[in-house]
Design an enzyme around this catalytic site. Structure first.
Site, PDB file in Angstrom:
ATOM      1  N   HIS B  52       0.997  -1.215   0.157  1.00  9.29           N
ATOM      2  CA  HIS B  52       0.135   0.010  -0.091  1.00  9.29           C
ATOM      3  C   HIS B  52       0.772   1.332  -0.057  1.00  9.29           C
ATOM      4  O   HIS B  52       1.521   1.593   0.987  1.00  9.29           O
ATOM      5  CB  HIS B  52      -0.882  -0.053   1.231  1.00  9.29           C
ATOM      6  N   ARG B  54      -0.321   4.254  -0.726  1.00  8.06           N
ATOM      7  CA  ARG B  54      -1.455   5.143  -0.112  1.00  8.06           C
ATOM      8  C   ARG B  54      -1.691   6.489  -1.088  1.00  8.06           C
ATOM      9  O   ARG B  54      -2.271   7.447  -0.690  1.00  8.06           O
ATOM     10  CB  ARG B  54      -0.914   5.889   1.311  1.00  8.06           C
ATOM     11  N   HIS B 169      -9.180 -10.413  -0.559  1.00  7.83           N
ATOM     12  CA  HIS B 169      -9.150 -10.099   0.669  1.00  7.83           C
ATOM     13  C   HIS B 169     -10.006 -11.054   1.611  1.00  7.83           C
ATOM     14  O   HIS B 169     -11.236 -10.696   1.619  1.00  7.83           O
ATOM     15  CB  HIS B 169      -9.392  -8.672   0.861  1.00  7.83           C
ATOM     16  N   HIS B 222      -2.399 -12.720   1.643  1.00 11.21           N
ATOM     17  CA  HIS B 222      -2.065 -12.752   3.089  1.00 11.21           C
ATOM     18  C   HIS B 222      -2.852 -13.924   3.572  1.00 11.21           C
ATOM     19  O   HIS B 222      -3.708 -13.718   4.690  1.00 11.21           O
ATOM     20  CB  HIS B 222      -2.237 -11.417   3.807  1.00 11.21           C
ATOM     21  N   ASP B 297       2.699  -7.087   2.220  1.00  8.30           N
ATOM     22  CA  ASP B 297       1.284  -6.323   2.756  1.00  8.30           C
ATOM     23  C   ASP B 297       1.697  -4.839   3.627  1.00  8.30           C
ATOM     24  O   ASP B 297       1.111  -4.546   4.596  1.00  8.30           O
ATOM     25  CB  ASP B 297       0.400  -7.270   3.655  1.00  8.30           C
ATOM     26  N   HIS B 301       0.693   3.419   8.394  1.00 11.19           N
ATOM     27  CA  HIS B 301      -0.286   4.206   9.343  1.00 11.19           C
ATOM     28  C   HIS B 301       0.383   5.157  10.313  1.00 11.19           C
ATOM     29  O   HIS B 301       1.265   4.825  10.805  1.00 11.19           O
ATOM     30  CB  HIS B 301      -1.404   3.232   9.999  1.00 11.19           C
TER      31      HIS B 301
END
Lengths: 304, 417
Positions: B52, B54, B169, B222, B297, B301
């Site tokens: 990610h 973002r 997912h 995942h 993954d 954050h």
């Protein structure tokens, strides 16, 4: 492990010796509460912040009085009046209040383990006033003290804890404390609220109330959160009461001198019937009284 | 003409011209730049199938530049970015935007995964062909599970035209709720209500059936639980077109780490941490080929969203630690580096249908890593390149370190000189 007296986040923070020491001092504190002038100057000038992010009457008022009797000044905070609504983080709130001169925080929070995490960011001492579904150590200590007062021992007593174990921080702290002090523990409740994994805590698990309280010295009744019904953990309150409610006629399976305890607030007619709650078996009000003494004792050790 | 000579690798000297490996062996030619790789081994650079970055929308967590730098540090030359940005990547222009941004940064190639459904809502198929034509290599609503069985089934059938995967997912939200870890004794004892394994497995089982029935290609990202591995193994044997990856952290961490680490939100992710038994099963799945790849993954954050284990965002960063973490663990298990190359390079190369990369061969793209397999190093917080610091591995000691990463002959990360 000896208690560092900086944090009381878990019963695991305490050794058996620490626990009995807290009980011993609580005895003297209890005597103070009974005086006409209920105040000693022991901790004059200390400042405690009561920070309750979840509704609480008992625990909060109990801590407040414990502080007052020891001449500790308090400031307090509840979710409704906080700046949380403006989006301040929990950590920022703590850092700000700490700067106001706080020595110790008593914190209740809905998130398990959050006190373990944030402690590294602040300098103050912390008492866990209940964190999520994790622990409520001062409740366990007051419960242990109450049992000891009445049975003169905890070792080898059979203690049956009944109710919603899954969501109960009281149960988790009590299991730890009673195990430490050598009691035999049985957990009882519907399987949706009592996963079999709890067996690994070294306790017996039963889904049958009569069997669970057979020959019990103590029946510890947990509060049932009524909203669990809507989450489908059990069909109705009526059915729960039928299966796991503590009623007078079931007490005959327990020891003659069985004692009934409950952390409050009670749902009468749900997990406990009034004729039990108000009977001579019940120590529920003694628990409340002892709560203040135990909290005085804890604050004494942490702030003296 | 730009030339580069890497001297004294375990495979000899390597001569690179215009980003292509021209010669391997004992080389005495001159070059514009010479690197002495004595004591190092040369590996094909890695590909991460699940990150990610973002961008666009959450640049305060990460952007394509900081994400790319993290990837280069970790030995990656290419990554597949997940489409749960803001806006989500469900239009060709957004795919092109991401690829172009990566070209500007010029550190890693981005192969965007686009949305499986419009706006990640699980209702209508995204424009698979147009997205693919713009550079998208697979489709996922990552972060959201594709619940609607009919939508997923049609997507699997439709995508057979292009031989592209749906990347699922797998999460039944009725079971995962807002719980923060996997269901286990450790979690229950430590006051954490857990997500049962069935939240993942029930979706995987259903999707395996759809893949078998339709012949469509599904990739499970995942994968984290024992029963998931067993079901994927079974359906692969039955002939379904299934591929799968797991993450470095699920190969190492179990839920007992949470309390040991003071309920740090850096141990919260989805799928959640589970048990030691699950970890063993994942390794077994990697060894027997049930699990094809390891993908980080990488999920940055910001600090403020990672303060409270129960309420915090899910996900951890992983690009900088992925290979060293897995390598450190693999050697303890007696696995060799070729095994890891299959999971970090060869399978991802096939997954993306790339040619002339993924091996150290004459005529291949010089996407290379120099690796010091004996070097012990500590992943201290100040090494973090990502904008976010949410790693559970801060201050962990690893064995084996990427000391140089090269993409198409360009050095994108180096500790040499």
């Amino acid at each position: 492990m000896k208690w560092d007296r900086k944090y009381l986040l878990s019963i695991d923070d305490l050794s058996v010796e620490d626990i009995y020491e807290i009980f011993q001092t609580a005895k003297s504190m209890k005597e103070i509460i009974k005086r006409p002038i209920k105040k000693v100057p022991t901790l004059r000038g200390k400042n405690v912040c009561l920070l309750f992010y979840e509704p609480s009457t008992r625990t909060r008022m109990s801590f407040e009085n414990a502080c007052k009797f020891l001449s500790i000044d308090t400031i307090s905070f509840s979710r409704e009046t906080s700046s949380l609504k403006k989006g301040e983080t929990f950590l920022d709130t703590l850092l700000n209040i700490e700067k106001m001169g706080v020595d110790l925080f008593v914190i209740r929070h809905s998130s398990s383990g959050i006190l373990h995490y944030i402690r590294k960011f602040i300098n103050s001492k912390i008492v866990n006033g209940g964190d999520g579904t994790n622990e409520h150590p001062t409740q366990a200590l007051l419960d242990g003290f109450t049992i000891l007062e009445n049975k003169n021992r905890i070792e080898s007593l059979k203690i049956t804890i009944v109710g919603d174990i899954l969501h109960s921080r009281v149960a988790r702290s009590n299991i730890r404390l009673f195990k430490k002090l050598g009691a035999y523990i049985v957990l009882c409740g519907p399987p949706t609220l009592l996963p079999k994994e709890f067996e690994n805590m070294g306790v017996e698990i039963s889904y049958n109330l009569k069997e669970a309280i057979d020959n019990a010295d103590v029946i510890y009744v947990l509060r049932l959160q009524l909203e669990r019904q809507s989450s489908n953990f059990f069909p109705t309150v009526r059915e729960y009461n039928e299966l796991f409610g503590i009623k007078k006629d079931i007490l005959k399976y327990a020891k003659k001198d069985v004692i009934i305890m409950h952390p409050g607030p009670m749902n009468r007619g749900v997990e406990i019937d009034s004729d039990v709650a108000d009977s001579n078996y019940s120590l529920i009000l003694n628990q409340v009284e002892n709560g203040v003494a135990i909290r005085m004792s804890i604050l004494y050790y942490m702030l003296v | 003409m730009k030339t580069l000579l890497i001297k004294n690798t375990d495979k000899g000297d390597i001569f690179i011209e215009n980003g292509i490996i021209e010669e391997i062996g004992k080389i005495s030619k001159q070059a514009d730049k010479i690197i002495d790789a004595s004591g190092l081994i040369v590996l094909p650079a890695f590909i991460d199938l699940h990150v990610h970055f973002r961008e666009p929308g959450y640049e305060y967590k990460e952007d394509i530049e900081t994400g790319s730098k993290s990837a280069s540090f970790g030995g990656f030359w290419a990554v597949c970015t997940m489409p749960n940005t803001n806006p989500p990547i469900d239009k060709p222009e957004l795919v092109i935007y991401q690829i172009n941004r990566a070209r500007e940064v010029d550190l890693v190639d981005i192969f965007p995964i686009a949305c499986a459904t419009k706006n990640r809502e699980g209702k209508e198929m995204a424009e698979y062909y147009l997205l693919h034509k713009s550079g998208s290599v697979g489709f996922s609503d990552d972060g959201n599970c594709i619940y609607n069985t009919s939508v997923l089934r049609n997507a699997l059938i439709y995508l057979k035209m292009f031989d592209l995967p749906i990347i699922q997912h797998a999460e039944d939200g009725n079971l995962s709720l807002n719980y923060a870890t996997g269901w286990s004794f450790d979690a229950l004892r430590d006051g954490l209500l857990g997500i049962p394994e069935s939240a993942e497995v029930s979706i995987i089982a259903r999707d395996c059936i759809l893949a078998l029935e339709t012949g469509g290609w599904i990739h499970f990202s995942h994968v984290s639980s024992k029963l998931s591995v067993e079901i994927i193994r079974l359906f692969k044997k039955l002939g379904a077109r299934i591929t799968a990856d797991t993450t470095p952290h699920h190969l190492v961490l179990d839920s007992s780490y949470i309390k040991e680490n003071n309920y740090s939100p850096n141990f919260k992710m989805y799928p959640p941490l589970r048990t030691k038994e699950d970890i063993e099963s994942l390794w077994q799945g990697l060894i027997d080929g049930t699990i094809d790849a390891i993908a980080s993954d990488h999920a940055p954050h910001e600090f403020e969203s990672k303060l409270d284990f129960i309420e915090s965002e899910r996900g951890i960063i992983g690009l900088q630690t992925a290979f060293s973490l897995v390598y450190s663990e693999a050697i303890k298990r007696g696995l060799d580096i070729d095994f890891l190359i299959e999971k970090f390079v060869s399978f991802p190369t096939r997954f993306l249908k790339l040619r002339n990369t993924g091996e150290i061969k004459k005529g291949y793209r010089a996407n290379l890593v120099l690796f010091d397999k004996d070097r012990e190093w500590i992943f201290s917080e100040n090494l973090i390149i990502s904008k976010s610091k949410n790693s559970p591995f801060i201050n962990w000691k690893f064995k084996g370190k990427v000391v140089l990463t090269m993409k198409d002959g360009k050095i994108t990360y180096s500790e040499i000189e």
